[in-house]
Scaffold this active site. Structure first.
Site, PDB file in Angstrom:
ATOM      1  N   CYS A 109      30.174  17.581   4.140  1.00 35.83           N
ATOM      2  CA  CYS A 109      29.127  18.677   3.632  1.00 35.83           C
ATOM      3  C   CYS A 109      28.569  18.356   2.360  1.00 35.83           C
ATOM      4  O   CYS A 109      29.056  18.282   1.420  1.00 35.83           O
ATOM      5  CB  CYS A 109      29.934  20.089   3.865  1.00 35.83           C
ATOM      6  SG  CYS A 109      28.981  21.261   3.381  1.00 35.83           S
ATOM      7  N   CYS A 188      34.317  27.548   5.614  1.00 31.32           N
ATOM      8  CA  CYS A 188      33.418  27.240   4.530  1.00 31.32           C
ATOM      9  C   CYS A 188      34.068  27.896   3.326  1.00 31.32           C
ATOM     10  O   CYS A 188      34.030  29.280   3.229  1.00 31.32           O
ATOM     11  CB  CYS A 188      32.070  27.626   4.758  1.00 31.32           C
ATOM     12  SG  CYS A 188      31.012  27.620   3.396  1.00 31.32           S
ATOM     13  N   GLN A 258      19.773  38.306  -1.693  1.00 29.75           N
ATOM     14  CA  GLN A 258      20.623  37.659  -2.649  1.00 29.75           C
ATOM     15  C   GLN A 258      21.914  37.501  -2.005  1.00 29.75           C
ATOM     16  O   GLN A 258      22.497  38.191  -1.443  1.00 29.75           O
ATOM     17  CB  GLN A 258      20.727  38.117  -3.979  1.00 29.75           C
ATOM     18  CG  GLN A 258      19.519  38.321  -4.862  1.00 29.75           C
ATOM     19  CD  GLN A 258      19.142  36.601  -5.311  1.00 29.75           C
ATOM     20  OE1 GLN A 258      20.016  35.726  -5.311  1.00 29.75           O
ATOM     21  NE2 GLN A 258      17.906  36.623  -5.712  1.00 29.75           N
ATOM     22  N   GLU A 311       3.849  41.085  -1.232  1.00 25.97           N
ATOM     23  CA  GLU A 311       4.737  40.006  -0.567  1.00 25.97           C
ATOM     24  C   GLU A 311       4.113  39.225   0.277  1.00 25.97           C
ATOM     25  O   GLU A 311       3.341  40.005   0.974  1.00 25.97           O
ATOM     26  CB  GLU A 311       5.887  40.771  -0.139  1.00 25.97           C
ATOM     27  CG  GLU A 311       6.772  40.123   0.720  1.00 25.97           C
ATOM     28  CD  GLU A 311       7.401  38.715   0.266  1.00 25.97           C
ATOM     29  OE1 GLU A 311       7.058  37.769   0.794  1.00 25.97           O
ATOM     30  OE2 GLU A 311       7.906  38.879  -1.204  1.00 25.97           O
ATOM     31  N   CYS A 384      14.418  30.580  -9.694  1.00 24.43           N
ATOM     32  CA  CYS A 384      15.547  30.083  -9.212  1.00 24.43           C
ATOM     33  C   CYS A 384      15.757  28.182  -9.100  1.00 24.43           C
ATOM     34  O   CYS A 384      16.262  27.681  -8.718  1.00 24.43           O
ATOM     35  CB  CYS A 384      15.584  30.228  -7.571  1.00 24.43           C
ATOM     36  SG  CYS A 384      14.228  29.728  -6.396  1.00 24.43           S
TER      37      CYS A 384
END
Length: 439
Positions: A109, A188, A258, A311, A384
């Site tokens: 992965c 995971c 988030q 937005e 980010c």
């Protein structure tokens, strides 16, 4: 696998978007060749730099200072650089550990980049990357510390949203790095127990489905949404506990939120502490999502102030309108941000404060030029991607703004992703402000 991007460019562990046509590399393929390299420092993107026969090699699954055997995964005898995996460690760095995830190594992965070291050293690697991007692209020499965010243990079991790919046999899994293949998984390790217990991880029989989106909310809901689907995305509720009060939000289960349980509170607090909003001020929130920052900013500026949240995603803008409905001095606008800042200059010209939370590509010169022309007293830039942030900070410098503060947070432990909050003020200095009311 590089974690794929959501609408706003954030990594959504587990699925890649479709790629368009790509130009085939010239020369003879070197894929599969092995050789020994000395690993240099970390580089942006979850790998380290090495050199072989005069060319740069970007190596995954290694750490600075190691000597490793690499296997080339991409490149030819004519490309300027190669990509490779470290398949054997000849001299280990002291920070190396056995990866807790059994599918985190070469060929496994690709969602995590730093399982082979602990979360603390992962934060140091990210800090090095941010410092280097700021120095190289913006000419800024700033101290950077990547802070741990409450809500995860040793960088594991923090992810509240997960996108699972589905293979042709209907099995849900995750992608290798830079690959469309699917690795079926039963667990995971960076996902929360609620996500893992949703029934989607390790599921089979998902015929006719390309992906499964799993969302475990702060209010206790766990929603699995198959894609593609003819049905509208389910609406979920999220809460953010701040100093003495709680904010409530509605949004699509497949919409952007988030993914770290401590991220929303951390980022809102950082923006508020950086901007120090006052009663009666005008605020513009660009790339506002469902109104995470706008909601608290509206509470701070009060009825004598104003908040405009812009937005580009229609559904997110609609939900922002719902989330701000009880605050008449806050408005949600559905518009492309770049077009809006050039066609609606009056709100920006009047703004005392601006929040920028752009996609991974950054805000860009046009947006920065338009918003800084109004000379807001402060801008909070939530980023980010450190390279995009650095490029935009270089632009802001030419437009008369300086970095007043810079904070970095480990919102994606075990991956190379890092979130930064930079506060910009006019070069001549911010105005003197009264002490903040801690409420």
């Amino acid at each position: 696998m590089t974690p794929p991007r959501s609408r706003r460019g954030r990594p959504q562990h587990g699925r890649r978007g479709r790629r368009g046509p790509t130009r085939q590399p010239q020369g003879t393929s070197l894929v599969g060749q092995r050789f020994v390299v000395e690993v240099e420092d970390v580089a942006h993107g979850g790998h380290c730099v090495a050199r072989h026969d005069g060319r740069v090699v970007f190596v995954r699954h290694t750490l600075p200072g190691e000597q490793v055997v690499v296997e080339v995964t991409s490149g030819t005898d004519r490309t300027s650089f190669l990509r490779a995996d470290a398949v054997e460690v000849l001299r280990a760095a002291p920070q190396r550990r056995e990866a807790p995830c059994p599918v985190a190594g070469p060929g496994g992965c690709g969602g995590c980049d730093w399982q082979h070291t602990d979360a603390a050293f992962g934060r140091e690697l990210k800090a090095r990357v941010v410092r280097e991007q700021l120095r190289r692209l913006a000419g800024l020499d700033l101290p950077v510390t990547v802070e741990q965010v409450p809500g995860d243990e040793e960088g594991l079991r923090w992810r509240t949203r997960l996108e699972l790919a589905v293979d042709d046999a209907g099995r849900a899994g995750l992608h290798p790095h830079r690959s469309h293949e699917v690795i079926p998984v039963e667990d995971c390790l960076i996902a929360t127990p609620a996500v893992v217990g949703s029934g989607a991880v390790g599921s089979e029989g998902n015929h006719g489905v390309r992906a499964l989106d799993v969302a475990a909310t702060s209010t206790g809901d766990v929603v699995v949404t198959p894609r593609p689907s003819r049905d509208p995305a389910p609406v979920v509720h999220e809460q953010v506990a701040l100093r003495g009060h709680t904010l409530d939000f509605v949004l699509d289960a497949t919409g952007f939120w988030q993914v770290h349980p401590g991220a929303a509170r951390t980022l809102v607090t950082a923006v508020l502490d950086g901007l120090r909003p006052r009663q009666g001020e005008l605020v513009t929130d660009l790339y506002a999502g469902v109104g995470l920052f706008a909601a608290e900013l509206a509470r701070r500026v009060g009825p004598t102030g104003q908040v405009v949240a812009v937005e580009g995603d229609r559904r997110a803008a609609e939900h922002a309108g719902d989330n701000l409905a009880g605050v008449p001095w806050a408005e949600a606008v559905h518009a492309d941000v770049t077009r809006w800042v050039t066609e609606e200059p009056e709100p920006l010209a009047q703004s005392d404060l601006v929040v920028l939370d752009p996609p991974r590509t950054g805000a860009g010169k046009d947006v920065l030029t338009a918003l800084l022309a109004g000379r807001p007293r402060a801008v909070a830039y939530v980023a980010c991607d450190p390279a995009a942030l650095a490029r935009d900070l270089a632009t802001a410098k030419t437009l008369g703004y300086q970095v007043d503060s810079l904070q970095a947070y480990d919102l994606f432990p075990m991956t190379h992703h890092v979130e930064c909050v930079a506060v910009l003020t006019p070069t001549e200095g911010p105005p003197e402000l009264e002490p903040l009311d801690p409420s």
